[in-house]
Scaffold this motif. Structure first.
Motif, PDB file in Angstrom:
ATOM      1  N   VAL A 697      20.319 -46.151 -21.182  1.00 53.89           N
ATOM      2  CA  VAL A 697      20.316 -47.370 -21.960  1.00 53.89           C
ATOM      3  C   VAL A 697      20.364 -48.566 -21.126  1.00 53.89           C
ATOM      4  CG1 VAL A 697      21.586 -48.695 -23.499  1.00 53.89           C
ATOM      5  CG2 VAL A 697      21.313 -46.508 -24.062  1.00 53.89           C
ATOM      6  N   GLU A 698      21.015 -48.582 -20.228  1.00 59.18           N
ATOM      7  CA  GLU A 698      21.037 -49.889 -19.216  1.00 59.18           C
ATOM      8  C   GLU A 698      19.725 -49.930 -18.417  1.00 59.18           C
ATOM      9  OE1 GLU A 698      23.615 -51.815 -15.459  1.00 59.18           O
ATOM     10  OE2 GLU A 698      23.963 -49.945 -16.158  1.00 59.18           O
ATOM     11  N   ALA A 699      19.012 -49.062 -18.114  1.00 61.15           N
ATOM     12  CA  ALA A 699      17.595 -49.101 -17.645  1.00 61.15           C
ATOM     13  C   ALA A 699      16.604 -49.085 -18.790  1.00 61.15           C
ATOM     14  CB  ALA A 699      17.452 -47.676 -17.064  1.00 61.15           C
ATOM     15  N   GLY A 700      16.900 -49.101 -19.859  1.00 62.71           N
ATOM     16  CA  GLY A 700      15.897 -49.356 -20.807  1.00 62.71           C
ATOM     17  C   GLY A 700      14.949 -47.971 -21.299  1.00 62.71           C
ATOM     18  N   GLN A 701      15.635 -46.963 -20.690  1.00 66.30           N
ATOM     19  CA  GLN A 701      14.720 -45.739 -20.813  1.00 66.30           C
ATOM     20  C   GLN A 701      14.892 -45.028 -22.403  1.00 66.30           C
ATOM     21  OE1 GLN A 701      16.178 -43.767 -17.338  1.00 66.30           O
ATOM     22  NE2 GLN A 701      14.717 -44.380 -16.262  1.00 66.30           N
ATOM     23  N   TRP A 702      14.613 -45.503 -23.178  1.00 67.24           N
ATOM     24  CA  TRP A 702      14.845 -45.082 -24.660  1.00 67.24           C
ATOM     25  C   TRP A 702      14.256 -43.778 -24.979  1.00 67.24           C
ATOM     26  CZ3 TRP A 702      18.619 -47.563 -26.907  1.00 67.24           C
ATOM     27  CH2 TRP A 702      18.942 -48.980 -26.583  1.00 67.24           C
ATOM     28  N   ASP A 703      13.090 -43.623 -24.772  1.00 67.61           N
ATOM     29  CA  ASP A 703      12.576 -41.972 -24.854  1.00 67.61           C
ATOM     30  C   ASP A 703      13.183 -41.278 -24.298  1.00 67.61           C
ATOM     31  OD1 ASP A 703      10.524 -43.313 -26.146  1.00 67.61           O
ATOM     32  OD2 ASP A 703       9.035 -43.041 -24.530  1.00 67.61           O
ATOM     33  N   ARG A 704      14.040 -41.442 -23.093  1.00 67.47           N
ATOM     34  CA  ARG A 704      14.549 -40.411 -22.265  1.00 67.47           C
ATOM     35  C   ARG A 704      15.950 -40.379 -22.751  1.00 67.47           C
ATOM     36  NH1 ARG A 704      17.400 -41.029 -16.345  1.00 67.47           N
ATOM     37  NH2 ARG A 704      18.329 -38.880 -16.016  1.00 67.47           N
ATOM     38  N   VAL A 705      16.656 -41.420 -23.517  1.00 68.79           N
ATOM     39  CA  VAL A 705      17.902 -41.295 -24.116  1.00 68.79           C
ATOM     40  C   VAL A 705      17.957 -40.715 -25.352  1.00 68.79           C
ATOM     41  CG1 VAL A 705      18.201 -43.392 -25.104  1.00 68.79           C
ATOM     42  CG2 VAL A 705      20.163 -42.677 -24.401  1.00 68.79           C
ATOM     43  N   ILE A 706      16.883 -40.942 -26.044  1.00 71.54           N
ATOM     44  CA  ILE A 706      16.808 -40.697 -27.479  1.00 71.54           C
ATOM     45  C   ILE A 706      16.503 -38.764 -27.392  1.00 71.54           C
ATOM     46  CG2 ILE A 706      15.270 -40.450 -29.562  1.00 71.54           C
ATOM     47  CD1 ILE A 706      15.030 -43.338 -29.228  1.00 71.54           C
ATOM     48  N   ASP A 707      15.696 -38.534 -26.460  1.00 70.67           N
ATOM     49  CA  ASP A 707      15.403 -36.876 -26.444  1.00 70.67           C
ATOM     50  C   ASP A 707      16.725 -36.290 -25.906  1.00 70.67           C
ATOM     51  OD1 ASP A 707      13.709 -34.692 -25.722  1.00 70.67           O
ATOM     52  OD2 ASP A 707      14.699 -35.028 -23.564  1.00 70.67           O
ATOM     53  N   TYR A 708      17.718 -37.051 -24.961  1.00 73.44           N
ATOM     54  CA  TYR A 708      18.763 -36.472 -24.284  1.00 73.44           C
ATOM     55  C   TYR A 708      19.881 -36.307 -25.769  1.00 73.44           C
ATOM     56  CZ  TYR A 708      23.203 -35.796 -21.819  1.00 73.44           C
ATOM     57  OH  TYR A 708      24.449 -35.301 -21.365  1.00 73.44           O
ATOM     58  N   ILE A 709      19.931 -37.128 -26.529  1.00 70.24           N
ATOM     59  CA  ILE A 709      20.850 -37.394 -27.575  1.00 70.24           C
ATOM     60  C   ILE A 709      20.454 -36.104 -28.612  1.00 70.24           C
ATOM     61  CG2 ILE A 709      21.848 -38.234 -29.538  1.00 70.24           C
ATOM     62  CD1 ILE A 709      21.951 -40.653 -27.980  1.00 70.24           C
ATOM     63  N   ASN A 710      19.144 -35.966 -28.823  1.00 69.49           N
ATOM     64  CA  ASN A 710      18.617 -35.089 -29.942  1.00 69.49           C
ATOM     65  C   ASN A 710      19.125 -33.469 -29.180  1.00 69.49           C
ATOM     66  OD1 ASN A 710      17.416 -36.347 -31.918  1.00 69.49           O
ATOM     67  ND2 ASN A 710      15.924 -37.247 -30.927  1.00 69.49           N
ATOM     68  N   GLU A 712      21.160 -32.607 -26.443  1.00 71.29           N
ATOM     69  CA  GLU A 712      22.708 -32.328 -26.110  1.00 71.29           C
ATOM     70  C   GLU A 712      23.745 -32.839 -26.825  1.00 71.29           C
ATOM     71  OE1 GLU A 712      22.968 -30.629 -23.494  1.00 71.29           O
ATOM     72  OE2 GLU A 712      20.978 -30.673 -22.739  1.00 71.29           O
ATOM     73  N   VAL A 713      23.514 -33.970 -27.670  1.00 69.50           N
ATOM     74  CA  VAL A 713      24.604 -34.344 -28.468  1.00 69.50           C
ATOM     75  C   VAL A 713      24.409 -34.162 -29.934  1.00 69.50           C
ATOM     76  CG1 VAL A 713      25.685 -36.612 -29.371  1.00 69.50           C
ATOM     77  CG2 VAL A 713      24.804 -36.267 -26.936  1.00 69.50           C
ATOM     78  N   PHE A 714      23.380 -34.093 -30.741  1.00 72.81           N
ATOM     79  CA  PHE A 714      23.238 -33.698 -32.184  1.00 72.81           C
ATOM     80  C   PHE A 714      23.537 -32.259 -32.336  1.00 72.81           C
ATOM     81  CE2 PHE A 714      20.447 -37.326 -33.407  1.00 72.81           C
ATOM     82  CZ  PHE A 714      21.679 -38.397 -33.415  1.00 72.81           C
ATOM     83  N   ASP A 715      24.130 -31.751 -33.464  1.00 73.03           N
ATOM     84  CA  ASP A 715      24.286 -30.684 -34.118  1.00 73.03           C
ATOM     85  C   ASP A 715      24.935 -29.723 -32.868  1.00 73.03           C
ATOM     86  OD1 ASP A 715      23.109 -30.480 -36.715  1.00 73.03           O
ATOM     87  OD2 ASP A 715      21.016 -30.750 -35.755  1.00 73.03           O
ATOM     88  N   LYS A 716      25.709 -30.276 -32.417  1.00 74.87           N
ATOM     89  CA  LYS A 716      26.714 -29.217 -31.441  1.00 74.87           C
ATOM     90  C   LYS A 716      28.030 -28.704 -32.096  1.00 74.87           C
ATOM     91  CE  LYS A 716      23.981 -29.487 -27.951  1.00 74.87           C
ATOM     92  NZ  LYS A 716      23.201 -28.297 -27.508  1.00 74.87           N
ATOM     93  N   PRO A 717      28.402 -27.632 -32.083  1.00 71.56           N
ATOM     94  CA  PRO A 717      29.928 -27.406 -32.862  1.00 71.56           C
ATOM     95  C   PRO A 717      31.074 -28.167 -32.861  1.00 71.56           C
ATOM     96  CG  PRO A 717      28.619 -25.610 -31.601  1.00 71.56           C
ATOM     97  CD  PRO A 717      27.935 -26.745 -31.212  1.00 71.56           C
ATOM     98  N   SER A 718      30.890 -29.096 -31.740  1.00 68.05           N
ATOM     99  CA  SER A 718      32.193 -29.825 -31.239  1.00 68.05           C
ATOM    100  C   SER A 718      32.392 -30.868 -32.569  1.00 68.05           C
ATOM    101  CB  SER A 718      32.367 -30.484 -30.221  1.00 68.05           C
ATOM    102  OG  SER A 718      31.121 -31.349 -29.899  1.00 68.05           O
ATOM    103  N   GLU A 719      31.249 -31.433 -32.863  1.00 71.34           N
ATOM    104  CA  GLU A 719      31.254 -32.316 -33.959  1.00 71.34           C
ATOM    105  C   GLU A 719      30.123 -32.367 -34.965  1.00 71.34           C
ATOM    106  OE1 GLU A 719      31.841 -35.288 -35.965  1.00 71.34           O
ATOM    107  OE2 GLU A 719      33.033 -35.412 -34.314  1.00 71.34           O
TER     108      GLU A 719
END
Length: 843
Positions: A697-710, A712-719
């Motif tokens: 986010v700090e580097a403004g790499q929005w494509d990278r961060v959105i891909d990472y969240i989709n 590594e973060v979304f739809d994981k059993p923990s949450e």
């Protein structure tokens, strides 16, 4: 001499646990000091002086089983050494002796280590020979947990043991009818996901788990599935299920017996009975284990392979934690309200002079206790999830304020003018936290009760007041309210009650715990008072203080009364949760006039009577970002934690009347209350603390961060974070993009703009580009622009030129369209297609 002192202590611990240096009757010695060392009884005294000066020095104790085979290696170290320094030495010796177990001790700190299960575990006493032998029969294999197939019929709540063979040949439709007819209850989809979350956690090497599940979502039934998973896979031989209320013992035992009795025995622990040794599942209150230190005197650390703590946020505070930590093995916490004592707490700059505060926070923090270092539970299922999926219900809030409570809630409080002992004019101000503590008003209590009785939901079958729980300030206040309610009920329902309409259920009342059970089972002080064939409790209202808050299951509750101010979000969520369960009333008992009213069969709402603006406080005023305070004992007259400061010079009895100032009812929709929408705040914490996301986010790499969240973060059993869930939690009238959400999380935008704000911005850009000269037509042009952007229907009409459909359109009428200059009717759609992203304006 430090080593000698350590060995004296170890000696006593071994004796206390039932290990023997010398034969006792027909029982042989089961302690050996290496293979070649023999000592006499006279030399035993030397063990307490200096072990290294005995006839033959030694390093290890070797503890034997009943057949004389090596069972445990006990590695002893001097008091000034960490026992873990002997870990590898003990491992080698244990392997050479074909031992699976190791104890590492310096006399003060002890570890029990199962070489087949992972890491050494701190113990406070040594295990007994019988306990370890029993524990040895469990051969852990985590892979069997991971590979176990868990589907909806893994456990089934039914009185029909043979249902599987009966239903095996049925098609899906016939199977559904069979299930409904026989009232079978299978695991719900989210409960299956909870079990799968534990399997995933075990696969990563975890042995502690936390379920954060809303009240009414079946935590006990889910726990039963987890118990079966561990017992069936051979990773546990005996499970301890700890509760913190006596009535919950029986509730849990019945729940486990209903789904597991064919395979496993469940008992409630009782002193002087050894039934628990012959059962796979033992249920007990934490208090029973704490009383006279029974958990240490009657049990060994290895007696249970798996400990499950109901209401986990309470089981790790104070002395209760000692019970929880005593037993080795797997741990599972169940709670609707975990305590995150490390949230927003800056360890580097703690803003406190107490050097031990961080350690106490760590001990009390529910997430860290159960191995969830990132403040994310192993599995979470919220009230909003339950409402959305149709399993739970939100309240109808009845916000009622009297003339007196309105003043108590005001900034200046209820001001009383009086003369002091010298005749001087004085005044005192009372706040809501002092109601029924130092400010007393009989008229107000009577008005509370009258309002409650006039507006409470009625039982749909009998017409009497629906079953209700009222929460009072104190035991004395509960006694007053019960008396007032009984007096009013005697007039309201002439001849129906004999001072048994309302019952005080507090710790001062004999058999209060049994009363709560009888209320659930619809036999408190009798049943069938209005219709003899209808088994519902004669007593309609339980007036309590804190006994029926956590874990109490009574699904046919129709009314809850907050006759006191509440400042703790945990208490508020727990109390509110008593009404969220659904309930079906028996159709066969409806009279002919209501037979057709199918909706009345189902409990679809409950009323939450709020006389102290508690809902408003947690919706508008409570600071959810504040560092949670550590609990501390409060003395008489001190304010409740988080409450309004007390400004008072004595008690005051208000002898005047009171009036109902305002009353309004508000149905809480599927979006829930703010206190239920903290899902978004948890997501904020999760992404802010992730170094990869923060750096991108700090580097403004929005494509990278959105891909990472989709990924590594979304739809994981923990949450189970999803973009749709975050959009709902944000409570904005349009479809947010993930980038917008991240910009808000990282402070790049102050807030989410509403749909109309974005429409105004887009129209301003259009005006700046085309500078319409027809200034008098700008309102019509703007209206057309906004309608085309925000409505699929309008876009379809304009593109197909079916202008006749505008005649009945409420968004853009035919008249509105005609007021738009002809050139702009085509220009605006073309501009919007080229320059405006329509997706963000979708609802």
């Amino acid at each position: 001499m430090k080593e000698a002192t350590a060995r004296i202590k170890i000696n006593h611990l071994l004796n206390a646990a039932g290990w023997r240096f010398f034969p006792e009757g027909k029982q042989p010695a089961n302690i050996r000091l290496e293979q070649t060392v023999n000592i006499t009884e006279s030399e035993l005294d030397a063990l307490g002086q200096d072990f290294e000066k005995t006839t033959k020095g030694f390093i290890d104790f070797l503890l034997l089983n009943e057949k004389g085979f090596p069972l445990i290696v006990l590695e002893a170290k001097a008091e000034d050494k960490n026992p873990l320094v002997g870990k590898e030495q003990a491992r080698r010796y244990a392997r050479s002796q074909n031992c699976r177990f190791v104890i590492l001790s310096n006399g003060n700190l002890h570890y029990f280590w199962d070489l087949e299960r992972g890491n050494p575990y701190v113990i406070t006493s040594f295990p007994s020979p019988v306990s370890v032998v029993s524990y040895q029969h469990v051969t852990p294999d985590p892979q069997r947990i991971v590979e176990e197939q868990v589907k909806d019929d893994y456990i089934v709540l039914t009185q029909r043991p043979g249902y599987q063979s009966e239903a095996a040949w049925l098609n899906q439709a016939e199977r559904s009818d069979f299930i409904a007819t026989n009232r079978l209850r299978f695991l719900r989809p989210y409960q299956i996901r909870a079990v799968h979350a534990v399997q995933s956690a075990v696969q990563t090497g975890k042995d502690r788990f936390l379920f954060e599940m809303a009240t009414g979502t079946g935590k006990t039934l889910t726990a039963a599935a987890i118990i079966k998973l561990f017992l069936r896979s051979g990773n546990a031989g005996r499970v301890l299920f700890l509760v913190d209320r006596l009535e919950l013992e029986d509730q849990a035992k019945k729940a486990f017996a209903a789904v597991l009795s064919n395979d496993y025995k469940t008992v409630i622990f009782k002193e002087n009975r050894d039934d628990w040794r012959h059962a796979e599942i033992v249920v007990s209150t934490v208090q029973s284990f704490l009383f006279n230190n029974k958990y240490q005197t009657l049990f060994s650390p290895t007696d249970f392979d798996f400990v499950i703590s109901d209401e986990a946020h309470r089981s790790i505070g104070g002395n209760a934690r000692a019970v929880f930590d005593y037993f080795i093995g797997y741990k599972l916490g169940l709670t609707a309200t975990p305590r995150d004592y490390l949230k927003k707490f800056d360890r580097v700059n703690p803003k406190t002079k107490d050097p031990g505060e961080y350690e106490r926070r760590l001990l009390l923090d529910t997430y860290r206790t159960f191995g969830c270092e990132d403040s994310q539970p192993t599995f979470r299922y919220t009230l909003l999830d339950g409402v959305k999926d149709g399993y739970l219900i939100n309240p109808t809030i009845v916000d009622a304020r009297t003339g007196i409570t309105t003043q108590l809630l005001s900034e200046q409080g209820f001001v009383v003018d009086f003369k002091d002992e010298n005749g001087g004019d004085q005044s005192a101000s009372y706040r809501q936290s002092e109601f029924e503590r130092k400010f007393f008003a009989d008229a107000t209590n009577k008005l509370f009760c009258k309002t409650f009785l006039e507006h409470a939901y009625r039982d749909p079958i009998s017409g009497e007041i629906g079953k209700s729980i009222i929460f009072a300030v104190s035991q004395n206040h509960a006694a007053k309210l019960a008396q007032i309610l009984n007096q009013m009920a005697d007039i309201m329902f002439l001849g129906k009650y004999q001072s048994d309409f309302a019952v005080q259920v507090t710790s001062q009342i004999d058999n209060a715990q049994q009363m709560t059970i009888n209320f659930t089972n619809n036999k408190l002080l009798g049943s069938g008072n209005f219709i003899s064939s209808y088994k519902t409790s004669k007593a309609r209202v339980c007036v309590t203080v804190g006994m029926m808050t956590t874990g109490y299951d009574c699904p046919d509750i129709l009314n809850l009364g907050l006759f006191r101010p509440i400042f703790s979000p945990t208490d508020f969520i727990q109390i509110k949760g008593r009404g969220t369960r659904k309930h079906s009333f028996p159709e066969e008992l409806f009279d002919d006039a209501h037979k057709a009213d199918i909706a009345a069969l189902e409990k679809t709402a409950y009323k939450l009577f709020d006389f102290f603006a508690n809902c408003q406080y947690f919706e508008e005023e409570f600071n959810y970002d504040e560092v949670i305070r550590l609990p501390k004992p409060t003395g008489p007259g001190e304010p409740v934690e988080g409450g309004t400061p007390v400004i008072i010079g004595g008690t005051y009895d208000h002898a005047g009347d009171d009036i109902l100032s305002t009353i309004k009812e508000e149905v809480v929709g599927p979006e829930g209350m703010r206190i239920d929408r903290m899902f978004f705040a948890r997501f904020e914490d999760a992404v802010r603390e992730n170094p990869i996301i923060a750096a991108s986010v700090e580097a403004g790499q929005w494509d990278r961060v959105i891909d990472y969240i989709n990924r590594e973060v979304f739809d994981k059993p923990s949450e189970f974070y999803t973009l749709d869930k975050l959009r709902r939690a944000a409570d904005v009238d349009r479809r947010l993009t993930l980038r917008e959400i991240l910009e808000k999380v990282f402070g790049l935008i102050p807030r989410f703009k509403s749909k109309d704000e974005l429409l105004e911005e887009e129209f301003a850009k259009f005006v700046a580009d085309y500078k319409p000269e027809e200034s008098e037509a700008i309102p019509a042009i703007k209206n057309y622009f906004k309608a085309y952007v925000s409505s699929d229907q309008i876009r379809h009409i304009i593109e197909t030129k079916d202008y006749a459909d505008l005649a009945t359109n409420s968004i853009l009428s035919s008249r509105d369209f005609k007021e738009v200059p002809v050139a702009y009717r085509t220009l605006i759609p073309e501009y919007i297609k080229d320059y405006v992203s329509l997706n963000q304006f979708a609802p």
